[in-house]
Design a protein around this motif. Structure first.
Motif, PDB file in Angstrom:
ATOM      1  N   GLN A 248      -9.433 -30.904  54.505  1.00  0.00           N
ATOM      2  CA  GLN A 248      -8.323 -31.196  55.416  1.00  0.00           C
ATOM      3  C   GLN A 248      -7.400 -32.276  54.845  1.00  0.00           C
ATOM      4  OE1 GLN A 248      -7.953 -29.493  58.673  1.00  0.00           O
ATOM      5  NE2 GLN A 248      -9.252 -28.215  57.380  1.00  0.00           N
ATOM      6  N   SER A 249      -7.062 -32.166  53.581  1.00  0.00           N
ATOM      7  CA  SER A 249      -6.185 -33.131  52.934  1.00  0.00           C
ATOM      8  C   SER A 249      -4.771 -33.023  53.490  1.00  0.00           C
ATOM      9  CB  SER A 249      -6.139 -32.875  51.424  1.00  0.00           C
ATOM     10  OG  SER A 249      -5.549 -31.608  51.169  1.00  0.00           O
ATOM     11  N   GLU A 250      -3.935 -34.007  53.139  1.00  0.00           N
ATOM     12  CA  GLU A 250      -2.553 -34.008  53.608  1.00  0.00           C
ATOM     13  C   GLU A 250      -1.829 -32.752  53.143  1.00  0.00           C
ATOM     14  OE1 GLU A 250       1.613 -36.551  53.061  1.00  0.00           O
ATOM     15  OE2 GLU A 250      -0.283 -37.358  52.316  1.00  0.00           O
ATOM     16  N   PHE A 251      -2.061 -32.353  51.878  1.00  0.00           N
ATOM     17  CA  PHE A 251      -1.372 -31.162  51.399  1.00  0.00           C
ATOM     18  C   PHE A 251      -1.872 -29.911  52.109  1.00  0.00           C
ATOM     19  CE2 PHE A 251      -0.787 -27.522  48.538  1.00  0.00           C
ATOM     20  CZ  PHE A 251       0.601 -27.544  48.474  1.00  0.00           C
ATOM     21  N   TYR A 252      -3.171 -29.830  52.380  1.00  0.00           N
ATOM     22  CA  TYR A 252      -3.701 -28.682  53.117  1.00  0.00           C
ATOM     23  C   TYR A 252      -3.035 -28.583  54.486  1.00  0.00           C
ATOM     24  CZ  TYR A 252      -6.930 -25.703  55.706  1.00  0.00           C
ATOM     25  OH  TYR A 252      -7.463 -24.690  56.477  1.00  0.00           O
TER      26      TYR A 252
END
Length: 539
Positions: A248-252
């Motif tokens: 759940q990264s920022e880019f995801y």
């Protein structure tokens, strides 16, 4: 009496000096001889092998010693061999060059962990008539430390005492397993094809591939086609822009959110026998990778996925190696691609190639002034500017990794890409790796074929009109490898262009090191999306 005393004093002094010299020689003679004897087991391979044997020495075994080897890594040695039989021994002693310590006798007395690795070479009978022995990439990215099929020994703890004679045996009896290929998911797909173009050139099967990241709504909109972003760079099977479904990264969150610009993002895999990446262009040493990518791989991608098959909708980005590739591909294929955002690119001209001035330096190891010489600096700490590696150290490290340009290292791949072919079929080196002496004929070849600034200067009247607004370059002014200077030279030319003016941009981080970026991947894609709306053919 005074003369007699002086004579006696002189004689005693001579005896004392002689005694001291003899004592020193006796101490030196007492110093032991250290050597390692390495062989491979017939249980791992019954046939004779050709390749390179590595001995790795480390202070710790928290990770295997072989995995600690690197630019700033642990101690290792390398030696070539041909048609080595099972149980036949390779000797590593004081005659074998090492890195960072060059001589085995200079390893301090103490306790260490040691491991041997056998890197197998493959015979390539190329279409240009040359026969080369090199390492065949096994989809790991040209890395002998973890290449499937290479052999290695179990880690062994030893004590080295340089005052004693020691002969230590190591058996290479373990096989590195295949690299697991990630499974396809809803978001991420993989392609791997045999390149007929490259296989013909190398005389062996050569594979190229891609990892494709699909946008939100791709499956739900089967009639919709999307612009593509090619993220260039070193070999990796990971998705573009470090997309990860698990964390759940920022880019995801950006990529999977409603309203985020819808692109198909792609990374390419095109390792060569020289390096983990071909630089995506046609060269006499690597072969026609530019043709393979543009005539085989990208058409296959566009066949399997709903990409907009027009130049304006194919965008480029990448950093470091990928920075050079993205810029060079835009310049060399000006209508096939619609724009590049190139970060910390490898040298766009060759006045500073990790410290080496290809056009003016007489020696790659040092700068020569009227009365003195100074070591050429290869790498600096970007935070302070302090020296991290000299050019000689960097060059030696690659030589220990492999002779004849087979190190899989940065300087060697630049010579393989930018340079001419040698009489033995391997690339003709820019400099002598043992003495540092530069070859001016090779420097001229580099300039005429792959100096991007020089290419644009020569061809601006024909190429320039196809590049207006397409070139965007980013660099930290404290780049660890001095790559910012190539960017400066490129900017000096482009900002003076007329008929047409280049219309792109250069952006700098005042205290930025290698890999500096002014914004996130999500912000980059939003900028690309805004750019596409301006250049869309319907506008």
């Amino acid at each position: 009496m005074k003369l007699k005393s002086l004579l006696i004093s002189f004689l005693l002094s001579g005896l004392t000096n002689a005694f001291s010299q003899q004592k020193a020689e006796n101490i030196a003679g007492a110093k032991g001889k250290l050597q390692f004897k390495i062989s491979f087991s017939s249980a791992t391979d019954a046939k004779p092998l050709t390749g390179r044997m590595f001995l790795v020495i480390s202070h710790a075994d928290t990770i295997e010693p072989r995995l600690q080897v690197g630019r700033y890594g642990t101690q290792f040695f390398g030696v070539d061999f041909e048609k080595l039989q099972p149980a036949q021994e390779i000797t590593v002693d004081g005659s074998i060059l090492g890195y960072p310590v060059n001589d085995l006798k200079d390893i301090p007395t103490g306790d260490y962990y040691v491991q041997a690795v056998l890197s197998k070479y493959t015979e390539f009978k190329r279409s240009d008539g040359h026969t080369l022995w090199m390492h065949m990439d096994q989809w790991e990215g040209q890395d002998w430390r973890r290449s499937p099929g290479n052999l290695y020994s179990k880690v062994q703890k030893i004590s080295i005492n340089q005052n004693h004679t020691q002969s230590i045996k190591l058996l290479v009896d373990q096989v590195i397993p295949p690299i697991p290929v990630p499974a396809d998911t809803k978001w991420v797909k993989h392609i791997k094809i045999k390149s007929e173009i490259l296989s013909k050139f190398w005389g062996q099967p050569i594979y190229i591939g891609a990892t494709i990241l699909l946008p939100k709504g791709y499956d739900e909109n089967p009639d919709k086609h999307y612009p593509t972003v090619y993220e260039e760079g070193h070999f990796s099977l990971a998705p573009p822009f470090r997309f990860r479904e698990s964390d759940q990264s920022e880019f995801y969150k950006d990529w999977t959110s409603d309203g985020f610009p819808a692109f198909i993002a792609i990374t390419l895999q095109h390792p060569t026998p020289y390096f983990d990446d071909s630089y995506a262009v046609n060269t006499v040493n690597n072969g026609p990778y530019g043709d393979a990518i543009h005539q085989e791989l990208i058409p296959e991608i566009e066949k399997q996925f709903r990409c907009i098959r027009e130049g304006y909708a194919r965008l480029l980005t990448g950093g470091s190696t990928g920075g050079w590739e993205s810029f060079a591909l835009q310049v060399l294929y000006p209508e096939f691609y619609g724009g590049t955002w190139s970060f910390s690119p490898d040298p766009l001209d060759f006045h500073n190639v990790e410290g080496i001035n290809v056009y003016e330096d007489k020696n790659a190891f040092y700068k020569e002034f009227e009365w003195y010489k100074t070591p050429t600096i290869n790498t600096r700490f970007w935070q302070t500017g302090d020296v991290r590696l000299t050019s000689k150290q960097r060059i030696t490290m690659e030589l220990v990794n492999g002779t004849k340009g087979r190190s899989g290292g940065q300087l060697d791949i630049w010579s393989a890409v930018y340079g001419p072919i040698g009489s033995d079929g391997y690339f003709k080196p820019l400099f002598n790796e043992e003495t540092g002496v530069m070859d001016t004929s090779v420097a001229c070849y580099w300039k005429e074929n792959f100096d991007m600034r020089y290419y644009l200067e020569k061809n601006w009247t024909t190429v320039g009109p196809k590049l207006v607004g397409k070139l965007h370059v980013f660099a930290g002014r404290m780049d660890d490898f001095f790559l910012n200077f190539g960017v400066y030279h490129m900017e000096d030319f482009l900002i003076k262009t007329t008929n047409p003016y280049y219309g792109g941009s250069f952006t700098y981080g005042e205290r930025g090191g290698h890999g500096w970026r002014p914004y996130s991947s999500g912000q980059l894609l939003r900028e690309m999306d805004a750019y596409l709306k301006k250049v869309h053919p319907d506008n």
